[in-house]
Structure formats: C-alpha cells, structure tokens
Design an enzyme around this catalytic site. Sequence first.
Site, PDB file in Angstrom:
ATOM      1  N   GLY A  31       0.816  -1.209   0.000  1.00 37.64           N
ATOM      2  CA  GLY A  31       0.000   0.000   0.000  1.00 37.64           C
ATOM      3  C   GLY A  31       0.850   1.260   0.000  1.00 37.64           C
ATOM      4  O   GLY A  31       0.503   2.265  -0.635  1.00 37.64           O
ATOM      5  N   THR A  32       1.954   1.217   0.713  1.00 42.92           N
ATOM      6  CA  THR A  32       2.848   2.382   0.772  1.00 42.92           C
ATOM      7  C   THR A  32       3.324   2.752  -0.626  1.00 42.92           C
ATOM      8  O   THR A  32       3.352   3.928  -1.010  1.00 42.92           O
ATOM      9  CB  THR A  32       4.060   2.060   1.678  1.00 42.92           C
ATOM     10  OG1 THR A  32       3.568   1.732   2.978  1.00 42.92           O
ATOM     11  CG2 THR A  32       5.035   3.213   1.763  1.00 42.92           C
ATOM     12  N   ASN A  81      -7.010   4.213   9.769  1.00 38.23           N
ATOM     13  CA  ASN A  81      -6.474   2.950  10.278  1.00 38.23           C
ATOM     14  C   ASN A  81      -6.607   2.811  11.790  1.00 38.23           C
ATOM     15  O   ASN A  81      -6.689   1.706  12.322  1.00 38.23           O
ATOM     16  CB  ASN A  81      -5.006   2.796   9.874  1.00 38.23           C
ATOM     17  CG  ASN A  81      -4.191   4.041  10.100  1.00 38.23           C
ATOM     18  OD1 ASN A  81      -4.517   5.112   9.593  1.00 38.23           O
ATOM     19  ND2 ASN A  81      -3.135   3.921  10.890  1.00 38.23           N
ATOM     20  N   SER A 135      -4.111  -2.449  -0.202  1.00 38.01           N
ATOM     21  CA  SER A 135      -3.031  -3.281   0.332  1.00 38.01           C
ATOM     22  C   SER A 135      -3.602  -4.632   0.732  1.00 38.01           C
ATOM     23  O   SER A 135      -4.535  -4.702   1.537  1.00 38.01           O
ATOM     24  CB  SER A 135      -2.394  -2.600   1.548  1.00 38.01           C
ATOM     25  OG  SER A 135      -1.446  -3.476   2.133  1.00 38.01           O
ATOM     26  N   GLY A 136      -3.010  -5.709   0.180  1.00 37.39           N
ATOM     27  CA  GLY A 136      -3.580  -7.043   0.369  1.00 37.39           C
ATOM     28  C   GLY A 136      -3.611  -7.534   1.800  1.00 37.39           C
ATOM     29  O   GLY A 136      -4.560  -8.204   2.214  1.00 37.39           O
ATOM     30  N   HIS A 137      -2.568  -7.178   2.582  1.00 36.37           N
ATOM     31  CA  HIS A 137      -2.491  -7.834   3.896  1.00 36.37           C
ATOM     32  C   HIS A 137      -3.516  -7.312   4.896  1.00 36.37           C
ATOM     33  O   HIS A 137      -3.662  -7.852   5.984  1.00 36.37           O
ATOM     34  CB  HIS A 137      -1.065  -7.768   4.464  1.00 36.37           C
ATOM     35  CG  HIS A 137      -0.598  -6.445   4.960  1.00 36.37           C
ATOM     36  ND1 HIS A 137      -0.431  -6.189   6.298  1.00 36.37           N
ATOM     37  CD2 HIS A 137      -0.223  -5.322   4.306  1.00 36.37           C
ATOM     38  CE1 HIS A 137       0.032  -4.962   6.443  1.00 36.37           C
ATOM     39  NE2 HIS A 137       0.172  -4.410   5.260  1.00 36.37           N
ATOM     40  N   THR A 163       9.536  -7.784 -13.067  1.00 35.83           N
ATOM     41  CA  THR A 163       8.818  -9.055 -13.222  1.00 35.83           C
ATOM     42  C   THR A 163       7.794  -9.191 -12.113  1.00 35.83           C
ATOM     43  O   THR A 163       8.078  -8.920 -10.945  1.00 35.83           O
ATOM     44  CB  THR A 163       9.826 -10.225 -13.204  1.00 35.83           C
ATOM     45  OG1 THR A 163      10.746  -9.999 -14.274  1.00 35.83           O
ATOM     46  CG2 THR A 163       9.128 -11.562 -13.400  1.00 35.83           C
ATOM     47  N   CYS A 210       2.793   0.881  12.885  1.00 37.32           N
ATOM     48  CA  CYS A 210       4.017   1.667  12.617  1.00 37.32           C
ATOM     49  C   CYS A 210       4.378   2.559  13.801  1.00 37.32           C
ATOM     50  O   CYS A 210       5.486   3.063  13.889  1.00 37.32           O
ATOM     51  CB  CYS A 210       3.850   2.547  11.390  1.00 37.32           C
ATOM     52  SG  CYS A 210       2.910   1.827  10.087  1.00 37.32           S
TER      53      CYS A 210
HETATM   54  N1  PLP Z   1      -2.276   3.358   4.604  1.00 41.96           N
HETATM   55  C1  PLP Z   1      -3.020   2.911   5.627  1.00 41.96           C
HETATM   56  C2  PLP Z   1      -4.292   3.615   5.989  1.00 41.96           C
HETATM   57  C3  PLP Z   1      -2.602   1.803   6.368  1.00 41.96           C
HETATM   58  O1  PLP Z   1      -3.324   1.389   7.410  1.00 41.96           O
HETATM   59  C4  PLP Z   1      -1.389   1.161   5.997  1.00 41.96           C
HETATM   60  C5  PLP Z   1      -0.874   0.029   6.793  1.00 41.96           C
HETATM   61  O2  PLP Z   1      -0.893   0.066   8.008  1.00 41.96           O
HETATM   62  C6  PLP Z   1      -0.685   1.648   4.911  1.00 41.96           C
HETATM   63  C7  PLP Z   1      -1.151   2.746   4.246  1.00 41.96           C
HETATM   64  C8  PLP Z   1       0.580   0.992   4.457  1.00 41.96           C
HETATM   65  O3  PLP Z   1       0.275  -0.198   3.758  1.00 41.96           O
HETATM   66  P1  PLP Z   1       1.411  -1.306   3.541  1.00 41.96           P
HETATM   67  O4  PLP Z   1       1.674  -1.913   4.878  1.00 41.96           O
HETATM   68  O5  PLP Z   1       0.823  -2.281   2.576  1.00 41.96           O
HETATM   69  O6  PLP Z   1       2.576  -0.608   2.968  1.00 41.96           O
END
Ligand code: PLP
Length: 384
Positions: free
Chosen positions: A70-71, A150, A198-200, A236, A325
Amino acid sequence: MSVYLDSNATSQVHPEVVEAVLPFLTSHWHNPSSGYRAGQEVKSAVEVARGQVADMIGASPGEIVFTGCGTESNNMALEAAAKAAGSTAPVAISAIEHSAVYRPAEALAERDHLLTVIGVDEKGLIRRDEFDRMLDHSPPGVLSIMWANNETGVVQPMAELATRAKAAGWLVHTDAIQAAAKIPIDVKEVPVDYLSLSGHKFHAPKGVGALFIREGAPFSPLARGGGQEGGRRSGTENVAYDIGLGSACEIMRGELAGGGMDRVERLRNHLEESLSERIPDLHFNGARGHRTPNVAHVSFDGCSAADLLPLLDAEGVQCSAGSACMTGKNRPSHVQKAMGFDDRRAFSSLRLSLSIFSTRSDVDYAVGVLANVIAKVRSAVAVS
Ligand code: PLP
C-alpha cells in the site's frame, strides 16, 4: 488462549488464498512475459487476478496496477499526480493520513508544492468548512484523503469530497487501504483518479498491493524498465502474490455481498456493549455510524496503553495502541491529537480490530481479560 484483535495491523492469510497462491510457487513458476505456453498460462492467471481486484471496486481490469504494498501505491499516486499537476501545484491531505501519505506529501512540500493539511473534528471527520475554503481559495492541485482511518476506522464521505474536488479541477487520490473489503467501494460512484489498496489488510499476504488509476488520469511511473503492468510499474510480476490478492478480493467481495461484514459489525457492537457493561470510565472514539465495521477504538481513563498492552499480551490478547508503525514510538497518535484529544486520553487508547475470522468467544474472552487488566492497572495507579 490467543485472541487476535489487531486485524488493522495485518490480517490472517485466508486458507483459500494460500491454496490459490501455492501452485504459482511450485508448478506454475514461469515468467508471465515468456512466449511459450507455460509462461502464457501464468500471464492469464495474473490477468484473472487483475479482474478480481477490479471487480471488488467496480473498476476495469486495465485500471489496476499491481504493486509491492500500500505504501508503494500511495507514493506512486502522489508522485504521478504532483508531476501532472505541475511543479508548483498545491497538495492537500487530511491531518489523519497514514505516514504512507503524510511522508510523500511532506517530500513534495520540500520541493515547490505548497502543502495544506485539512483538519478533522472531534469525531475524526474532515472539517467541511476548511475543505470548502481551501477549494474556493486555492488553484487546483493534488488532494489525498484517506477513505477510512487505520486507527479509529472513521469513514470519510469520499463520494462527496471527491465530487467537490473534481469539480474544482483537482486530481484526487484516496488511500482506501483500511476501507477496501470492509465497506463496499465502487469507483463508478466515487470520482477519484487514484485509489490505493493493500492485500495484507484483507487476508492476502503481506507485500502485495494495487493502485487503481482511472482511465485517462495522468500517470508517470516510478519504476521504469521492462514495461510490465502496461508500463506503469516495470519489474517481473510477483505472480503468486498478485494471484493471492485477486483471490482475497474475490473472497471479500463475497463476504461483503453475503453479509460477512455485517456479522463482523454485530461482533464489534457486542464487543463495545460488553466493554461498557464491564468497565467504567471508558470512551469510544470516532463518529458512530461512520466507521468500518471491524474497529473499536477506546480510551480507558486512568490507564496508559503502554501499561495495558504487555499485560494483555501475557493473557493472550493481541491488540494495539494505534497503528503498528507507531509501536515503540513514545508519541501520542497524530490522529487522536488531530481529533483534539489531550495527551492523557491519547495515551490511554486501544484499537481493537476484528476480521471475518473473529468469533464471539474471542470477543468474550478479550473483554474478560480487559476488565481484569484495567481494574488491576487502575488500582495500582490509585495506590501509587
Ligand atoms: N495506509 C493505511 C491507511 C494503512 O493502514 C497502511 C498500513 O498500516 C498503509 C497505508 C501501508 O500499507 P502497507 O503496509 O501495505 O505498505
């Protein structure tokens, strides 16, 4: 007993996702850019996955780019939009963005972009007066507003915000990483130019994401090379995880349509009701009725989350004080500060986040542990 209540940090990989991924690590490991049949079969599977991602958000497959997380999706969108808007175009974000939007926006401000940070009210909703004033008084630029927060799960009225900003000529990105698969998303009804996934966060593996780029929206790639992903992200493909992301999207589309997330919401409501019954002097944070169904964000008077978390962990309850984080950073959450909480309240908050794998017995066990641990911490504080 171990109870996982931190699904906004990351979620359990769905067993059906694991099943979908494995053949692409064992037998179908070929390069999707190879011309022979084995490569082309892998390519077809990646395209099926792209379609599954698109279907979950009402997009066309060609509007989906697989990314590494996602980042990365957020960084790609902000850089591309800022480049298209012009080197001095303003950039605006909300005060509660994840660092994966905040930091790239600050990096743009270190160049020639003027950065505006739009505040939120005490419920975590964007201040419409500030938002409207900015659009009325600023030349158009790049807007990035997260769809769901989040920490608190608060959901912004994205359709309204995006429609208003588009009418004023802005390029609009949304970080939908905590909204996707939890609430319905349809990009046909919400006119954003870019949307990050973001998949996870919804039962795919960590290390795979996607960026929706609306057809016709300007885009220039960060990673140039062999031209994969339609030239928008060379390198790839992470075939197995792209397929895992597609599979998770398909599963979660079914959960959303079939009432799976309504069950999660009932469980979250049961969690909040049980906490209220068992524990005095607590506060639920975030706009009720405007939250993702899986999150409870609670402040417990007279407690510090830093004291609570190891005690909860020792009893098998895994949750967090804010975003993953922030762990180990001895600062109050910028989200709660933006909502106007003082440090004492911000430091006393826990985020409890559920998923489709959460059960009533998980919730009941966690509430019992929380009630005991909080009583213990409060009586220790009272004695000292
Ligand atoms: N944006 C939000 C709102 C999130 O909650 C997160 C992950 O905690 C991210 C971005 C970052 O995603 P990723 O961990 O896939 O880089």
